[in-house]
Design a protein around this motif. Sequence first.
Motif, PDB file in Angstrom:
ATOM      1  N   GLN A 243       2.283  12.818   7.696  1.00 35.60           N
ATOM      2  CA  GLN A 243       1.500  11.790   7.037  1.00 35.60           C
ATOM      3  C   GLN A 243       0.573  11.158   8.065  1.00 35.60           C
ATOM      4  OE1 GLN A 243       5.528   9.308   6.653  1.00 35.60           O
ATOM      5  NE2 GLN A 243       3.822   8.180   5.775  1.00 35.60           N
ATOM      6  N   GLY A 244      -0.512  10.584   7.578  1.00 37.82           N
ATOM      7  CA  GLY A 244      -1.467   9.965   8.485  1.00 37.82           C
ATOM      8  C   GLY A 244      -2.836   9.876   7.854  1.00 37.82           C
ATOM      9  N   GLU A 245      -3.757   9.290   8.587  1.00 38.31           N
ATOM     10  CA  GLU A 245      -5.119   9.055   8.105  1.00 38.31           C
ATOM     11  C   GLU A 245      -5.835  10.355   7.754  1.00 38.31           C
ATOM     12  OE1 GLU A 245      -6.833   6.171   7.700  1.00 38.31           O
ATOM     13  OE2 GLU A 245      -5.207   4.815   8.312  1.00 38.31           O
ATOM     14  N   LEU A 246      -5.485  11.464   8.425  1.00 42.49           N
ATOM     15  CA  LEU A 246      -6.151  12.731   8.133  1.00 42.49           C
ATOM     16  C   LEU A 246      -5.966  13.125   6.675  1.00 42.49           C
ATOM     17  CD1 LEU A 246      -7.596  15.366   9.094  1.00 42.49           C
ATOM     18  CD2 LEU A 246      -5.316  16.290   9.559  1.00 42.49           C
ATOM     19  N   PHE A 247      -4.773  12.965   6.157  1.00 42.81           N
ATOM     20  CA  PHE A 247      -4.470  13.392   4.794  1.00 42.81           C
ATOM     21  C   PHE A 247      -4.925  12.348   3.772  1.00 42.81           C
ATOM     22  CE2 PHE A 247      -1.087  14.748   7.742  1.00 42.81           C
ATOM     23  CZ  PHE A 247      -1.375  16.105   7.779  1.00 42.81           C
ATOM     24  N   ALA A 248      -4.580  11.113   4.010  1.00 44.53           N
ATOM     25  CA  ALA A 248      -4.982   9.999   3.141  1.00 44.53           C
ATOM     26  C   ALA A 248      -4.521   8.708   3.799  1.00 44.53           C
ATOM     27  CB  ALA A 248      -4.363  10.126   1.742  1.00 44.53           C
ATOM     28  N   PRO A 249      -5.377   7.692   3.848  1.00 43.73           N
ATOM     29  CA  PRO A 249      -4.968   6.417   4.428  1.00 43.73           C
ATOM     30  C   PRO A 249      -4.093   5.642   3.438  1.00 43.73           C
ATOM     31  CG  PRO A 249      -7.184   6.250   3.581  1.00 43.73           C
ATOM     32  CD  PRO A 249      -6.770   7.682   3.397  1.00 43.73           C
ATOM     33  N   PRO A 250      -3.362   4.635   3.905  1.00 44.06           N
ATOM     34  CA  PRO A 250      -2.629   3.775   2.965  1.00 44.06           C
ATOM     35  C   PRO A 250      -3.605   3.112   1.994  1.00 44.06           C
ATOM     36  CG  PRO A 250      -1.928   3.379   5.231  1.00 44.06           C
ATOM     37  CD  PRO A 250      -3.140   4.247   5.309  1.00 44.06           C
ATOM     38  N   ALA A 251      -3.252   3.067   0.715  1.00 43.36           N
ATOM     39  CA  ALA A 251      -4.145   2.509  -0.304  1.00 43.36           C
ATOM     40  C   ALA A 251      -3.324   1.794  -1.362  1.00 43.36           C
ATOM     41  CB  ALA A 251      -4.979   3.625  -0.947  1.00 43.36           C
TER      42      ALA A 251
ATOM     43  N   VAL B 208      11.628  18.046   9.543  1.00 43.93           N
ATOM     44  CA  VAL B 208      10.864  17.336  10.571  1.00 43.93           C
ATOM     45  C   VAL B 208       9.526  16.905   9.978  1.00 43.93           C
ATOM     46  CG1 VAL B 208       9.747  17.497  12.826  1.00 43.93           C
ATOM     47  CG2 VAL B 208      11.931  18.642  12.433  1.00 43.93           C
ATOM     48  N   ALA B 209       9.204  15.628  10.127  1.00 39.14           N
ATOM     49  CA  ALA B 209       7.900  15.095   9.718  1.00 39.14           C
ATOM     50  C   ALA B 209       7.218  14.485  10.940  1.00 39.14           C
ATOM     51  CB  ALA B 209       8.063  14.037   8.626  1.00 39.14           C
ATOM     52  N   VAL B 210       5.899  14.512  10.940  1.00 34.65           N
ATOM     53  CA  VAL B 210       5.126  13.863  12.007  1.00 34.65           C
ATOM     54  C   VAL B 210       4.289  12.766  11.379  1.00 34.65           C
ATOM     55  CG1 VAL B 210       3.389  14.157  13.810  1.00 34.65           C
ATOM     56  CG2 VAL B 210       5.059  15.966  13.397  1.00 34.65           C
ATOM     57  N   GLU B 211       4.398  11.564  11.922  1.00 30.06           N
ATOM     58  CA  GLU B 211       3.645  10.424  11.421  1.00 30.06           C
ATOM     59  C   GLU B 211       2.379  10.210  12.256  1.00 30.06           C
ATOM     60  OE1 GLU B 211       6.450   7.133   9.651  1.00 30.06           O
ATOM     61  OE2 GLU B 211       7.055   7.583  11.714  1.00 30.06           O
ATOM     62  N   GLY B 212       1.413   9.536  11.662  1.00 33.92           N
ATOM     63  CA  GLY B 212       0.223   9.144  12.412  1.00 33.92           C
ATOM     64  C   GLY B 212      -0.716  10.282  12.734  1.00 33.92           C
ATOM     65  N   VAL B 213      -0.721  11.345  11.918  1.00 30.86           N
ATOM     66  CA  VAL B 213      -1.623  12.472  12.161  1.00 30.86           C
ATOM     67  C   VAL B 213      -3.042  12.059  11.765  1.00 30.86           C
ATOM     68  CG1 VAL B 213      -2.185  14.845  11.513  1.00 30.86           C
ATOM     69  CG2 VAL B 213       0.204  14.153  11.824  1.00 30.86           C
ATOM     70  N   GLU B 214      -3.953  12.120  12.715  1.00 31.75           N
ATOM     71  CA  GLU B 214      -5.325  11.644  12.484  1.00 31.75           C
ATOM     72  C   GLU B 214      -6.376  12.734  12.602  1.00 31.75           C
ATOM     73  OE1 GLU B 214      -5.951   8.441  15.173  1.00 31.75           O
ATOM     74  OE2 GLU B 214      -4.586   7.059  14.127  1.00 31.75           O
TER      75      GLU B 214
ATOM     76  N   ALA C 217       3.412  10.639  16.411  1.00 30.23           N
ATOM     77  CA  ALA C 217       2.378  11.641  16.721  1.00 30.23           C
ATOM     78  C   ALA C 217       2.182  11.831  18.218  1.00 30.23           C
ATOM     79  CB  ALA C 217       1.058  11.248  16.060  1.00 30.23           C
ATOM     80  N   SER C 218       2.579  10.865  19.034  1.00 32.05           N
ATOM     81  CA  SER C 218       2.417  11.004  20.484  1.00 32.05           C
ATOM     82  C   SER C 218       3.211  12.188  21.031  1.00 32.05           C
ATOM     83  CB  SER C 218       2.849   9.714  21.189  1.00 32.05           C
ATOM     84  OG  SER C 218       4.222   9.446  20.954  1.00 32.05           O
ATOM     85  N   LEU C 219       4.259  12.598  20.326  1.00 31.42           N
ATOM     86  CA  LEU C 219       5.057  13.741  20.780  1.00 31.42           C
ATOM     87  C   LEU C 219       4.311  15.060  20.660  1.00 31.42           C
ATOM     88  CD1 LEU C 219       8.765  13.270  19.630  1.00 31.42           C
ATOM     89  CD2 LEU C 219       7.762  12.917  21.873  1.00 31.42           C
ATOM     90  N   LEU C 220       3.236  15.088  19.863  1.00 28.93           N
ATOM     91  CA  LEU C 220       2.500  16.339  19.694  1.00 28.93           C
ATOM     92  C   LEU C 220       1.872  16.800  21.004  1.00 28.93           C
ATOM     93  CD1 LEU C 220       0.795  15.736  16.232  1.00 28.93           C
ATOM     94  CD2 LEU C 220       2.771  17.176  16.741  1.00 28.93           C
ATOM     95  N   ALA C 221       1.670  15.874  21.939  1.00 26.38           N
ATOM     96  CA  ALA C 221       1.162  16.251  23.264  1.00 26.38           C
ATOM     97  C   ALA C 221       2.275  16.857  24.123  1.00 26.38           C
ATOM     98  CB  ALA C 221       0.563  15.029  23.966  1.00 26.38           C
TER      99      ALA C 221
ATOM    100  N   ALA D 228       0.857  -1.185   0.000  1.00 22.90           N
ATOM    101  CA  ALA D 228       0.000   0.000   0.000  1.00 22.90           C
ATOM    102  C   ALA D 228       0.895   1.237   0.000  1.00 22.90           C
ATOM    103  CB  ALA D 228      -0.913   0.002   1.219  1.00 22.90           C
ATOM    104  N   PHE D 229       0.300   2.353  -0.396  1.00 22.35           N
ATOM    105  CA  PHE D 229       1.052   3.600  -0.530  1.00 22.35           C
ATOM    106  C   PHE D 229       0.371   4.688   0.298  1.00 22.35           C
ATOM    107  CE2 PHE D 229       1.291   1.064  -4.347  1.00 22.35           C
ATOM    108  CZ  PHE D 229       2.661   0.926  -4.529  1.00 22.35           C
ATOM    109  N   GLN D 230       1.181   5.413   1.056  1.00 22.70           N
ATOM    110  CA  GLN D 230       0.643   6.527   1.836  1.00 22.70           C
ATOM    111  C   GLN D 230       1.451   7.787   1.537  1.00 22.70           C
ATOM    112  OE1 GLN D 230       0.719   6.395   6.208  1.00 22.70           O
ATOM    113  NE2 GLN D 230      -1.347   7.223   6.175  1.00 22.70           N
ATOM    114  N   PRO D 231       0.770   8.889   1.213  1.00 26.55           N
ATOM    115  CA  PRO D 231       1.501  10.108   0.857  1.00 26.55           C
ATOM    116  C   PRO D 231       2.154  10.780   2.056  1.00 26.55           C
ATOM    117  CG  PRO D 231      -0.863  10.507   0.822  1.00 26.55           C
ATOM    118  CD  PRO D 231      -0.687   9.046   1.056  1.00 26.55           C
ATOM    119  N   VAL D 232       3.297  11.377   1.795  1.00 30.29           N
ATOM    120  CA  VAL D 232       3.951  12.282   2.735  1.00 30.29           C
ATOM    121  C   VAL D 232       3.619  13.692   2.260  1.00 30.29           C
ATOM    122  CG1 VAL D 232       6.142  13.028   3.738  1.00 30.29           C
ATOM    123  CG2 VAL D 232       5.801  10.618   3.117  1.00 30.29           C
TER     124      VAL D 232
END
Length: 549
Positions: free
Chosen positions: A203-211, A180-186, A157-161, A11-15
């Motif tokens: 990258q994360g589900e907010l932008f586009a899920p893996p497809a 700097v990139a953040v992964e798992g942004v929902e 993404a847990s670091l965003l807290a 599957a492909f997920q955009p950055v």
Amino acid sequence: MHSWTDTLRFAFQPVVNLRTGAVAALETLARPETGDILAEARRDPELDGRLAVLAFRAAARKETLLPLHLNVFAATLADLGGLAPLHDAVRGAGRMPWEVTLDIVPPYTHVPHRALLEAVAALREQGFRISADGIGDGDVPLRLLTDLSPGLVKLDASLLARPAAVRAMRTLCEELGALVAVEGVETEHQCAAALAAGAQLAQGELFAPPARIPAVDVYVPSLAPGALTAPRPGPSVREFVRPAAVLPLSASAERVRALLTGSPDVSGVLLVDPAGRPVRSVHRSRFLLSMSTRYGHALYADRPAHKLGDTPRTVGVDATAWEVLDVVAVGGRDRTSDDVAVVDEEGRCVGTVRLADLVRALAESRVEEAAGLNPLTRLPGSDAIVSEVDRRIAEGRAFALSWLDIDHFKQVNDGAGFAAGDELIRAVGGALQRAAGQAPVGHIGGDDFLVLADEEALDPLVAAVLDASWTAGGRPVTLSLATVVCAPGSVGDHHQAAARLAPLKKAAKALHGASWVLGRAGLPGHEVRRGIPGPAPAQTGFAAAEPQR
């Protein structure tokens, strides 16, 4: 007997570039129908190396022009000493190694660090780009992270807290020359937090899920006013880099035409030498116009495309947006819409930047900056000082925060008139800004100012302001200054710094004449460096009409 490759899919997920909203790259992810192939690959370096090759080939079959991200365990690189089969696969598919970023994945425990660093050096020599993945939720030692010197750091993404941790990582990455990139942004809240903390990619589900099919469109929330702040002396060009459409210098005009007509979003093509250095730049509109003339196709189709190209405009990856505009300003007006190629220290193409992206971001920063300026002094308000205070605290840097105001200012307005009062405020603000040099100065309303400086810069700054002769309506005026020096770890945020400054301000106002009180966060008491204690002496200025300062 069936092989595990029979049921393996990808599957492909955009950055996503948070500055431009564009897709910067595609990460290829293994998706087996049965079993846990990743757990097996973690234990088997040969298997993990084969997975990287298969992931690349899956992406190549999709005929995407986007740069690719491939995952590989740190132990795999240390054990194999590199990924020779992947290099061969990339070259065999007609792609360039620098179009591939290897995301080095934890764990790092028990991985021989010397062997890992030697393998990474070999991959860089081949042209691959390096990313450190899973930071914040993995076990990468900070020393090893700096030794790896990745071009991209992917945060969990847990670091965003914990925004202070993200800001600190952004500062480290600036030193390393990394993004700097953040992964798992929902959620949109996480996206806003990533922006506020200084992340450039996500990258994360907010932008586009893996497809299974690479996403063409991604969702990027609208940015709230003030969400982006331009780092001095202007945003880095790294924040605006888009993937470049690249072909070899030997490509025919017909091949370029096919690429442009099949990819309407591509605004131009870079023709590169075997090392990936841009040699010619083909602008979409000018090229297609040449090809569409009456005899254009017959004349040019089989000829080298570089004959219809121009000398590329290039900037280094460390350039600022303003420096890109300087490059665009040189030359004919017919090329102002050309993309600018971004090159690394070896001169190889990293990507391109579009003028429209730069102009939009710089205009937004100017509008936001203007909105925050005090209309009387044209100095920023407290927000600029607060942000810089928090940044220095996160970096573990000492600083001196000073508050200054005009004594008996109400009497100045009542006695000399508001016009004289405004003129005095402008004069004090201008003198303070000149004396501070590059140190941030803020006008926080009325006759109050804030200055953030290093302790060693205080004496000349104070002398330039307090030793000057100030008058309003022909009558003398004095100033009061309070400073709190904050050593690393003495305050947790700007609120605590302001709380330490408040009693010093009161102490300075209790003195007579031009006054300066200095204290240190975490230590009792304060030092009176200027001013006369005790009852007010006889005065002929505005203070005579008011016993309280």
